[in-house]
Write a protein that holds these residues in place. Structure first.
Motif, PDB file in Angstrom:
ATOM      1  N   ALA A   9       0.809  -1.223   0.000  1.00 54.72           N
ATOM      2  CA  ALA A   9       0.000   0.000   0.000  1.00 54.72           C
ATOM      3  C   ALA A   9       0.841   1.272   0.000  1.00 54.72           C
ATOM      4  O   ALA A   9       0.291   2.373  -0.175  1.00 54.72           O
ATOM      5  CB  ALA A   9      -0.936  -0.002   1.213  1.00 54.72           C
ATOM      6  N   PHE A  10       2.166   1.164   0.131  1.00 57.25           N
ATOM      7  CA  PHE A  10       3.023   2.336  -0.011  1.00 57.25           C
ATOM      8  C   PHE A  10       2.953   2.916  -1.424  1.00 57.25           C
ATOM      9  O   PHE A  10       3.443   4.022  -1.668  1.00 57.25           O
ATOM     10  CB  PHE A  10       4.475   2.002   0.357  1.00 57.25           C
ATOM     11  CG  PHE A  10       4.817   2.316   1.788  1.00 57.25           C
ATOM     12  CD1 PHE A  10       5.340   3.560   2.135  1.00 57.25           C
ATOM     13  CD2 PHE A  10       4.600   1.390   2.783  1.00 57.25           C
ATOM     14  CE1 PHE A  10       5.638   3.857   3.441  1.00 57.25           C
ATOM     15  CE2 PHE A  10       4.891   1.674   4.095  1.00 57.25           C
ATOM     16  CZ  PHE A  10       5.419   2.915   4.447  1.00 57.25           C
ATOM     17  N   ALA A  11       2.354   2.187  -2.334  1.00 59.09           N
ATOM     18  CA  ALA A  11       2.128   2.734  -3.678  1.00 59.09           C
ATOM     19  C   ALA A  11       1.307   4.020  -3.622  1.00 59.09           C
ATOM     20  O   ALA A  11       1.386   4.867  -4.536  1.00 59.09           O
ATOM     21  CB  ALA A  11       1.409   1.697  -4.543  1.00 59.09           C
ATOM     22  N   LEU A  58      11.066   5.820  -7.679  1.00 55.49           N
ATOM     23  CA  LEU A  58      11.742   4.526  -7.725  1.00 55.49           C
ATOM     24  C   LEU A  58      11.861   3.916  -6.327  1.00 55.49           C
ATOM     25  O   LEU A  58      11.726   2.703  -6.149  1.00 55.49           O
ATOM     26  CB  LEU A  58      13.126   4.676  -8.357  1.00 55.49           C
ATOM     27  CG  LEU A  58      13.142   4.951  -9.861  1.00 55.49           C
ATOM     28  CD1 LEU A  58      14.554   5.286 -10.327  1.00 55.49           C
ATOM     29  CD2 LEU A  58      12.610   3.741 -10.627  1.00 55.49           C
ATOM     30  N   ALA A  59      12.116   4.769  -5.342  1.00 59.90           N
ATOM     31  CA  ALA A  59      12.188   4.281  -3.962  1.00 59.90           C
ATOM     32  C   ALA A  59      10.838   3.723  -3.519  1.00 59.90           C
ATOM     33  O   ALA A  59      10.766   2.661  -2.878  1.00 59.90           O
ATOM     34  CB  ALA A  59      12.629   5.408  -3.031  1.00 59.90           C
ATOM     35  N   ARG A  60       9.759   4.430  -3.866  1.00 54.84           N
ATOM     36  CA  ARG A  60       8.428   3.971  -3.480  1.00 54.84           C
ATOM     37  C   ARG A  60       8.110   2.605  -4.096  1.00 54.84           C
ATOM     38  O   ARG A  60       7.622   1.704  -3.413  1.00 54.84           O
ATOM     39  CB  ARG A  60       7.367   4.994  -3.885  1.00 54.84           C
ATOM     40  CG  ARG A  60       5.956   4.580  -3.450  1.00 54.84           C
ATOM     41  CD  ARG A  60       4.911   5.652  -3.698  1.00 54.84           C
ATOM     42  NE  ARG A  60       4.689   5.892  -5.110  1.00 54.84           N
ATOM     43  CZ  ARG A  60       5.139   6.954  -5.764  1.00 54.84           C
ATOM     44  NH1 ARG A  60       5.835   7.892  -5.133  1.00 54.84           N
ATOM     45  NH2 ARG A  60       4.893   7.108  -7.049  1.00 54.84           N
ATOM     46  N   TRP A  61       8.392   2.435  -5.380  1.00 55.12           N
ATOM     47  CA  TRP A  61       8.071   1.165  -6.032  1.00 55.12           C
ATOM     48  C   TRP A  61       9.002   0.044  -5.576  1.00 55.12           C
ATOM     49  O   TRP A  61       8.616  -1.135  -5.605  1.00 55.12           O
ATOM     50  CB  TRP A  61       8.095   1.332  -7.547  1.00 55.12           C
ATOM     51  CG  TRP A  61       6.926   2.142  -8.030  1.00 55.12           C
ATOM     52  CD1 TRP A  61       6.951   3.388  -8.562  1.00 55.12           C
ATOM     53  CD2 TRP A  61       5.548   1.756  -7.965  1.00 55.12           C
ATOM     54  NE1 TRP A  61       5.675   3.816  -8.838  1.00 55.12           N
ATOM     55  CE2 TRP A  61       4.793   2.836  -8.493  1.00 55.12           C
ATOM     56  CE3 TRP A  61       4.877   0.620  -7.522  1.00 55.12           C
ATOM     57  CZ2 TRP A  61       3.415   2.806  -8.581  1.00 55.12           C
ATOM     58  CZ3 TRP A  61       3.496   0.579  -7.612  1.00 55.12           C
ATOM     59  CH2 TRP A  61       2.779   1.656  -8.139  1.00 55.12           C
ATOM     60  N   SER A  62      10.209   0.389  -5.139  1.00 57.38           N
ATOM     61  CA  SER A  62      11.086  -0.627  -4.557  1.00 57.38           C
ATOM     62  C   SER A  62      10.497  -1.146  -3.249  1.00 57.38           C
ATOM     63  O   SER A  62      10.547  -2.356  -2.955  1.00 57.38           O
ATOM     64  CB  SER A  62      12.485  -0.047  -4.316  1.00 57.38           C
ATOM     65  OG  SER A  62      13.113   0.304  -5.536  1.00 57.38           O
ATOM     66  N   ILE A  63       9.930  -0.231  -2.459  1.00 50.36           N
ATOM     67  CA  ILE A  63       9.254  -0.635  -1.219  1.00 50.36           C
ATOM     68  C   ILE A  63       8.082  -1.563  -1.539  1.00 50.36           C
ATOM     69  O   ILE A  63       7.894  -2.604  -0.898  1.00 50.36           O
ATOM     70  CB  ILE A  63       8.792   0.614  -0.443  1.00 50.36           C
ATOM     71  CG1 ILE A  63      10.003   1.381   0.095  1.00 50.36           C
ATOM     72  CG2 ILE A  63       7.859   0.224   0.707  1.00 50.36           C
ATOM     73  CD1 ILE A  63       9.661   2.751   0.664  1.00 50.36           C
ATOM     74  N   VAL A  64       7.301  -1.200  -2.537  1.00 45.42           N
ATOM     75  CA  VAL A  64       6.151  -2.026  -2.936  1.00 45.42           C
ATOM     76  C   VAL A  64       6.621  -3.420  -3.365  1.00 45.42           C
ATOM     77  O   VAL A  64       5.991  -4.442  -3.031  1.00 45.42           O
ATOM     78  CB  VAL A  64       5.368  -1.344  -4.067  1.00 45.42           C
ATOM     79  CG1 VAL A  64       4.310  -2.278  -4.645  1.00 45.42           C
ATOM     80  CG2 VAL A  64       4.720  -0.051  -3.562  1.00 45.42           C
ATOM     81  N   SER A  65       7.731  -3.492  -4.079  1.00 46.51           N
ATOM     82  CA  SER A  65       8.223  -4.785  -4.557  1.00 46.51           C
ATOM     83  C   SER A  65       8.551  -5.719  -3.394  1.00 46.51           C
ATOM     84  O   SER A  65       8.389  -6.943  -3.505  1.00 46.51           O
ATOM     85  CB  SER A  65       9.468  -4.592  -5.434  1.00 46.51           C
ATOM     86  OG  SER A  65      10.609  -4.248  -4.649  1.00 46.51           O
ATOM     87  N   ALA A  66       9.012  -5.156  -2.276  1.00 44.02           N
ATOM     88  CA  ALA A  66       9.318  -5.983  -1.100  1.00 44.02           C
ATOM     89  C   ALA A  66       8.051  -6.605  -0.527  1.00 44.02           C
ATOM     90  O   ALA A  66       8.073  -7.759  -0.059  1.00 44.02           O
ATOM     91  CB  ALA A  66      10.022  -5.141  -0.034  1.00 44.02           C
ATOM     92  N   GLY A  67       6.940  -5.870  -0.553  1.00 45.33           N
ATOM     93  CA  GLY A  67       5.682  -6.427  -0.083  1.00 45.33           C
ATOM     94  C   GLY A  67       5.209  -7.573  -0.962  1.00 45.33           C
ATOM     95  O   GLY A  67       4.717  -8.602  -0.470  1.00 45.33           O
ATOM     96  N   VAL A  68       5.363  -7.424  -2.270  1.00 46.66           N
ATOM     97  CA  VAL A  68       4.963  -8.492  -3.199  1.00 46.66           C
ATOM     98  C   VAL A  68       5.838  -9.727  -2.981  1.00 46.66           C
ATOM     99  O   VAL A  68       5.334 -10.868  -2.933  1.00 46.66           O
ATOM    100  CB  VAL A  68       5.079  -7.993  -4.654  1.00 46.66           C
ATOM    101  CG1 VAL A  68       4.808  -9.134  -5.639  1.00 46.66           C
ATOM    102  CG2 VAL A  68       4.116  -6.832  -4.899  1.00 46.66           C
ATOM    103  N   TRP A  69       7.138  -9.525  -2.852  1.00 39.88           N
ATOM    104  CA  TRP A  69       8.081 -10.625  -2.606  1.00 39.88           C
ATOM    105  C   TRP A  69       7.721 -11.353  -1.301  1.00 39.88           C
ATOM    106  O   TRP A  69       7.680 -12.590  -1.258  1.00 39.88           O
ATOM    107  CB  TRP A  69       9.489 -10.049  -2.541  1.00 39.88           C
ATOM    108  CG  TRP A  69      10.601 -11.023  -2.252  1.00 39.88           C
ATOM    109  CD1 TRP A  69      10.896 -11.620  -1.052  1.00 39.88           C
ATOM    110  CD2 TRP A  69      11.570 -11.505  -3.183  1.00 39.88           C
ATOM    111  NE1 TRP A  69      11.984 -12.425  -1.168  1.00 39.88           N
ATOM    112  CE2 TRP A  69      12.428 -12.376  -2.471  1.00 39.88           C
ATOM    113  CE3 TRP A  69      11.813 -11.272  -4.534  1.00 39.88           C
ATOM    114  CZ2 TRP A  69      13.510 -13.018  -3.079  1.00 39.88           C
ATOM    115  CZ3 TRP A  69      12.895 -11.908  -5.138  1.00 39.88           C
ATOM    116  CH2 TRP A  69      13.716 -12.763  -4.415  1.00 39.88           C
TER     117      TRP A  69
END
Length: 464
Positions: free
Chosen positions: A127-129, A211-222
């Motif tokens: 949800a950080f997106a 880019l930082a925000r979407w990197s955070i989101v990627s960690a949630g998906v992982w």
């Protein structure tokens, strides 16, 4: 991934525990380390600090910011907002995690608890997106949910450890779990490094923030995706209380059991003394991990790519370091190995204070030194504590333990934030962390480990 994990599960089989089950246990570290590494260690501190600075009226990309924000009417320096959030999250976990542990001990379905906590945390991270513009309050709320859920999941996860191996095997099992976690966290961080390097634009601060925000989101998906494997492969090991609990409500039973444990815990003073030592020295470790990226960007004025490369270096060196310190613990004992690591951590703080600004190479060298001691000190502390827990109360005791484990430090960030607010210097704030390692070493050295293990009703390993 399979080629990486298979060699790490060659320990002798423990009655009631299978290789598939232990592999599943290792893989939850693979899953949740993405949150610890990509979110907590690298991106969230600078990202949320920048969003807070925007809310405080500072310009995006400014070299410095003296602005303040007023969450709930409280005056907070923009640079102190994130450290204060960490301290608040730990304050809340003091109430949440022991209850989660008590419920886990009373439940015959610990995997469901693991799933609920992990997917809640992963969902909040994804949800950080929506944390765009000046939405620092939304970012703070999502962080609190994600970090508390992260801790709750680790409490349940750690409570499986005593069922996976005997007293002489747990140091190795715990070390392999941490090592596999560093590989998982490092792999996602490497992917984010490629994305940040390829997509960044010189002078475009907004692109860097996105880019930082979407990197955070990627960690949630992982985190969410790889949690599916442990949930499939782990087996339930219900305690006697779970099997014969009388069919009552597991939540209310958990609260009652926690109350009984708090009244009876004085019967295990040496376990409490070890826990106190751990809470002190690990608070220092977690503060270094959590605030390293903020220190690097705000005080040392390093590029985001430098921080990512350094943390990536830490991750892969920590894989070897965790296994190496686990091997050393076999020879001299886990207790002595952890004491040695605390001496090395003290040297890390002194060296970090003396780092020059805008000099990436010394920062990377220091990161490599951190990697060599990081995983082993934490993995061996976890396995040592498993020896001190009375049988059937693993979840409860790991609930107290997790108050200062894996990103949930308390006093360190609070001291760091207060010192920064008073001095506007991150270097001075860093000096305040020395006390945690010095006092933690003294407390741990005073614990008579063999006597403490026997007092908890357990069999000591051959070497301590």
């Amino acid at each position: 991934m399979a080629d990486t994990v298979t060699p790490a599960v060659a320990e002798p089989a423990q009655p009631g525990s299978t290789r598939r089950e232990r592999t599943g246990w290792y893989l939850y570290d693979w899953a949740n380390s993405a949150f610890q590494t990509t979110v907590i260690t690298v991106f969230l501190g600078p990202f949320l600090t920048t969003v807070t600075e925007l809310a405080a009226g500072c310009e995006l990309g400014a070299d410095s910011c003296d602005g303040v924000v007023h969450p709930l009417g409280i005056r907070v320096a923009a640079g102190s907002y994130y450290p204060y959030l960490i301290s608040l999250s730990v304050f809340l976990t003091v109430f949440v995690l022991p209850v989660v542990g008590a419920v886990a001990d009373r439940s015959a379905h610990k995997k469901r608890l693991l799933a609920a906590a992990a997917f809640t945390g992963a969902g909040a991270t994804i949800a950080f997106a929506f944390v765009t513009g000046e939405r620092y309050l939304l970012g703070g709320a999502l962080f609190l949910i994600a970090n508390i859920s992260f801790g709750a999941a680790v409490v349940v996860y750690n409570s499986f450890l005593p069922q996976l191996g005997g007293p002489d095997e747990r140091d190795g099992i715990s070390s392999r779990g941490w090592a596999i976690g560093y590989l998982g966290g490092g792999l996602l961080l490497a992917l984010n490094l490629v994305a940040v390097t390829a997509l960044s634009e010189e002078g475009n601060a907004q692109r860097t923030l996105d880019l930082a925000r979407w990197s955070i989101v990627s960690a949630g998906v992982w985190w969410a995706a790889f949690t599916l494997l442990p949930l499939r492969w782990l087996r339930e090991h219900p305690t006697a209380a779970a099997l014969h609990g009388g069919g009552g409500n597991v939540l209310t039973d958990g609260f009652r059991q926690l109350g009984r444990t708090l009244r009876e815990v004085k019967a295990y003073p040496l376990t409490l003394f070890f826990l106190l030592a751990f809470l002190v020295f690990n608070d220092g470790i977690q503060t270094v991990i959590t605030l390293a990226s903020q220190y690097g960007t705000e005080e040392l004025r390093l590029e985001q790519s430098t921080l990512i490369v350094t943390i990536l270096l830490v991750q892969f060196l920590a894989f070897g370091g965790a296994l190496a310190l686990g091997a050393l613990a076999k020879r001299i004992g886990a207790w002595k190995t952890v004491l040695l690591s605390l001496v090395l951590w003290t040297g890390v703080i002194i060296a970090a204070f003396r780092l020059p600004a805008e000099a990436p190479v010394p920062f990377m060298i220091l990161g490599g030194c951190i990697g060599l001691v990081l995983g082993g000190s934490q993995a061996l502390s976890r396995s040592l504590f498993s020896q001190l827990i009375p049988a059937g109360k693993e979840g409860e005791y790991y609930g107290f333990y997790e108050i200062s484990d894996k990103g949930t430090s308390w006093l360190g960030p609070l001291a760091f934030g207060l010192v920064f607010q008073l001095t506007s210097s991150y270097r001075v704030g860093l000096v305040s962390l020395l006390i945690f390692f010095v006092v933690g070493f003294a407390l741990l050295a005073a614990v008579p480990m063999r006597r403490a293990i026997i007092a908890a009703g357990n069999t000591p390993p051959r070497v301590l």
